[in-house]
Every structure is written in C-alpha cells, then in structure tokens.
Motif scaffolding. Structure first.
Motif, mmCIF file in Angstrom:
data_model
loop_
_atom_site.group_PDB
_atom_site.id
_atom_site.type_symbol
_atom_site.label_atom_id
_atom_site.label_comp_id
_atom_site.label_asym_id
_atom_site.label_seq_id
_atom_site.Cartn_x
_atom_site.Cartn_y
_atom_site.Cartn_z
ATOM 1 N N CYS A 122 -7.029 1.941 -9.780
ATOM 2 C CA CYS A 122 -6.505 3.176 -10.037
ATOM 3 C C CYS A 122 -4.863 3.340 -10.237
ATOM 4 N N GLY A 123 -4.126 2.229 -9.893
ATOM 5 C CA GLY A 123 -2.797 2.082 -10.491
ATOM 6 C C GLY A 123 -1.855 2.879 -9.290
ATOM 7 N N ALA A 124 -2.518 3.183 -8.300
ATOM 8 C CA ALA A 124 -1.620 3.889 -7.066
ATOM 9 C C ALA A 124 -0.845 3.006 -6.440
ATOM 10 N N ALA A 125 0.181 3.625 -6.182
ATOM 11 C CA ALA A 125 1.576 2.756 -5.590
ATOM 12 C C ALA A 125 1.149 2.480 -4.061
ATOM 13 N N LEU A 126 1.152 0.931 -3.754
ATOM 14 C CA LEU A 126 1.035 0.627 -2.337
ATOM 15 C C LEU A 126 2.150 -0.231 -1.701
ATOM 16 N N VAL A 127 2.299 0.038 -0.612
ATOM 17 C CA VAL A 127 3.694 -0.633 0.073
ATOM 18 C C VAL A 127 3.022 -1.287 1.282
ATOM 19 N N ALA A 128 3.301 -2.552 1.620
ATOM 20 C CA ALA A 128 2.546 -3.303 2.841
ATOM 21 C C ALA A 128 3.435 -3.007 3.967
ATOM 22 N N ASP A 129 2.985 -2.895 5.188
ATOM 23 C CA ASP A 129 3.399 -2.700 6.340
ATOM 24 C C ASP A 129 3.968 -4.228 6.922
ATOM 25 N N ILE A 130 5.105 -4.509 7.014
ATOM 26 C CA ILE A 130 5.522 -5.912 7.396
ATOM 27 C C ILE A 130 5.443 -6.129 8.643
ATOM 28 N N SER A 131 5.076 -7.430 9.203
ATOM 29 C CA SER A 131 5.144 -7.406 10.714
ATOM 30 C C SER A 131 6.472 -8.617 10.812
ATOM 31 N N PRO A 132 7.310 -8.341 11.599
ATOM 32 C CA PRO A 132 8.389 -9.171 11.898
ATOM 33 C C PRO A 132 7.850 -10.385 12.680
ATOM 34 N N ALA A 133 6.697 -10.464 13.244
ATOM 35 C CA ALA A 133 6.059 -11.651 13.917
ATOM 36 C C ALA A 133 5.635 -12.535 12.685
ATOM 37 N N GLU A 134 5.241 -12.114 11.509
ATOM 38 C CA GLU A 134 4.989 -13.268 10.677
ATOM 39 C C GLU A 134 5.888 -13.524 9.782
ATOM 40 N N GLN A 135 6.849 -13.049 9.087
ATOM 41 C CA GLN A 135 8.081 -12.970 8.296
ATOM 42 C C GLN A 135 9.290 -12.147 8.466
ATOM 43 N N VAL A 136 10.311 -12.726 8.065
ATOM 44 C CA VAL A 136 11.667 -11.989 7.952
ATOM 45 C C VAL A 136 11.398 -10.816 7.429
ATOM 46 N N VAL A 137 11.817 -9.595 7.910
ATOM 47 C CA VAL A 137 11.769 -8.383 7.461
ATOM 48 C C VAL A 137 12.668 -8.014 6.635
ATOM 49 N N PRO A 138 12.709 -7.336 5.507
ATOM 50 C CA PRO A 138 13.959 -7.169 4.633
ATOM 51 C C PRO A 138 14.840 -6.026 5.660
#
Length: 358
Positions: free
Chosen positions: A90-106
């Motif tokens: 449907c083209g809806a905007a999606l933003v992931a919730d980033i876990s600092p345990a997995e990767q460096v968070v911006p």
C-alpha cells in the motif's frame, strides 16, 4: 528474525500515514495535508567512547536478520534490512524500532531540506550544464525516477600525538660553467642540502566523516560534501517517515581505519610544516590516538536513476544543499559534430591567413 516492531504515524484526519515533509519540522499527510509537529528531542547528540564500545560483545551487521514490518494500514507483512521503508503493497511509510543490543543506533540525523520541486530544479540545472550529453539526459529530472534516502555515515573524533622522522631541505645556489655554440658561459643552479629532522606534532580531529554504506559509490558521496553537520538533529524516527533509510554495512571498526587514513594525510602535512625549510621528506610517522569517540549519523540524499542505451546511470543530490553528483553519458554524435566544427574553423582560419599573405 528481528522483532516485528515498527513505528507508523497515522493521520488524525483521514487515517493515512504521515510523512516527514522536507524543509519543515512537521509530519504531513500526503492525502489530506494535515500536519503534526515532529516531537522535541529528549536529549542532545552524544559522542560515544570508542574504548567502551570496543569491549562490548556484538554480532557483525551482516549476521543480523532483516527487519519485519507489519503494516498497520493494510496488514501486510514485509521484510527489509532498511531502517525505514514503504509497505510493498500500500506504500505506507514504515520505520523500524532499532534495538541497541543488535546494532549501533543512529545518534543524529540531518533532516531533508530539499523537496521534490527543488530536486527537479537541481537536476534540470545539472543536466543542462553537461557538455556533449545526449538529449535523453533530461529524463533524470522526472520525479518518478528519484527517491529520498537517508544514508548512514560514521563520524570520529580523536586527539593525536605524532612523532616523526624525516629530513629538511635547504636550497642554495652554485655557479655552473657550460659551453654553448663554442662559447663558455655560466649560470646559477639551485641545489638542496638535506639535514636530519625529527619532532612531535599534535592535533585534535572533530567529526571526520566516513561513509557507512557500500551501496552507493563513495566518490559520488564525497562530491556532495561538505555537509552542514552542525545543523544535525538528535535522532528521532519521525524524521525517517516516508523516506528510505539504509542500514549501515560498513562496520565501525572499518570506518575507524578509514578515518585514520584521512587523519594521516592531515598529520603528514603538520609534520612537513614542523620540519620547515624549503623542502621536506617524511620517512616515518608514529601516531598515538587518545579520547577516540564516534557516532552514527544519517545524511539525506536524493537518488535518481535513468536509462540510456541500455545502461542505468545514477545521480545523487545532497538533500540539504542540492549539490549534484553522478554519472552521465556522452553523445558521440555531438562530440563528432563538435570535432568537425572545430576542424572547419581551423581550416577557415588557415585559408584567411593565406589570403592575407597573398
């Protein structure tokens, strides 16, 4: 597989998903135009200690599973290794919730300032300034061929102390005798006398920028510099809504080595200035790095793609300054025409010169 969590921003008016509007501080509905302000930052941008980070256990970014998005609009489930994307259905905007345990968070984001209208103006000006470009280059200005993307970048700070060894060259002049056309003549010739040199220099580095993705050609990204990094905002997912955001694939350790290479060039210049004299030779430099810090930043780039003669060309536009960089084709017909015109002009000049002599 990553937790199926993501953030979406439903419009209070029509229920569609809001998107961050470039050049503003609001999320805007692409359908009804309703606006919602981006929330205030909860904290300031922070630099992270490299010494502390290096001791933490973590997986390489390549080993992480893609994010799983469940669209709140149509219910579709999609996978992506991007931090933000659009629902494939449907083209809806999606933003992931980033876990600092997995990767460096911006830690910081430089929000888009250039909107689609400004993008088209920048591309049109760039295309019209390309000499010997085919007429098809104008297709790069079509909005359908471009999309907005936040690209990951590392920044590094460090205090350095460097010991060097080299030589200092000092010029002097000698009189040299030589023979020309049977006559003995003299001339002044420059010589260089070299002396051993060694010493110590120090320098502090702030925000040495290193690309955090291998998906975009580094030489094109470098052309987009400089970036107005002081204008960066503390990271908030709302800035990503409606825009693609690539996850970094350059590990921070590799980024640090690239940053040190940049620092090395500056340090070498410092050594040469410290040596002094008329010329310098630097044989060795031993640098100690102190108080190293880093952070992950997201920088805005419009990416435009167009086809010419069966090949895809990419053009990048700085999402803050509208600086353009990228690939371009050449028109053989235009080059040939220019060569013929130049030859005809040269021939005409030769004929005129001959007529004047006669």
């Amino acid at each position: 597989m990553s937790q199926p969590t993501q953030t979406q921003y439903p419009c209070s008016g029509c229920g569609a998903n809001l998107e961050f509007a470039p050049g503003t501080t609001v999320l805007k509905c692409p359908y009804c135009g309703a606006e919602t302000p981006v929330g205030p930052a909860e904290r300031a941008i922070r630099e992270h200690s490299w010494a502390q980070f290096a001791g933490l256990p973590r997986k390489p970014i390549s080993a992480l599973a893609p994010h799983v998005f469940t669209c709140q609009g149509c219910g579709a489930v999609t996978q992506s290794d991007k931090i933000s994307d659009r629902c494939q259905f449907c083209g809806a905007a999606l933003v992931a919730d980033i876990s600092p345990a997995e990767q460096v968070v911006p830690e910081a984001v430089l929000p888009f300032l250039v909107d689609r209208a400004a993008l088209r103006d920048a591309l049109r000006a760039w295309a019209s300034s390309r000499w010997f470009a085919p007429n098809s280059l104008k297709r790069v200005t079509e909005a359908e061929s471009s999309h907005s993307s936040y690209l990951p970048h590392w920044t590094y700070d460090a205090n350095t102390v460097s010991e060097y060894a080299g030589e200092r060259g000092e010029h002097y002049w000698v009189t040299e005798t030589y023979t020309e056309d049977g006559q003995t003549k003299t001339r002044q010739v420059q010589r260089t006398r070299w002396y051993p040199a060694h010493g110590m220099v120090s320098r502090s580095f702030d925000d040495v920028l290193v690309t955090g993705t291998s998906r975009v050609m580094p030489k094109h990204l470098e052309t987009l510099e400089p970036w107005p990094l002081p204008d960066a905002e503390p990271y908030r997912p709302a800035f990503l809504a409606g825009h693609e955001t690539l996850r970094y694939d350059v590990e921070p350790e590799n980024g640090l080595e690239s940053a040190k290479s940049v620092m090395a060039g500056v340090i070498r210049d410092d050594c040469e200035r410290d040596i002094g004299g008329d010329e310098q030779r630097v044989h060795s430099v031993d640098t100690a790095y102190h108080d190293v810090t880093f952070k992950l930043m997201l920088l805005p780039v419009w990416i435009a793609c167009y086809l010419h003669a069966g090949r895809t060309y990419n053009v990048l536009v700085n999402g803050r300054t509208a600086e353009v960089a990228g690939e371009r084709p050449y028109s053989r017909a235009k080059i040939a025409a220019a060569v013929v015109a130049a030859l005809l002009l040269i021939a005409a000049i030769i004929v005129l010169v001959q007529l004047n002599r006669n």
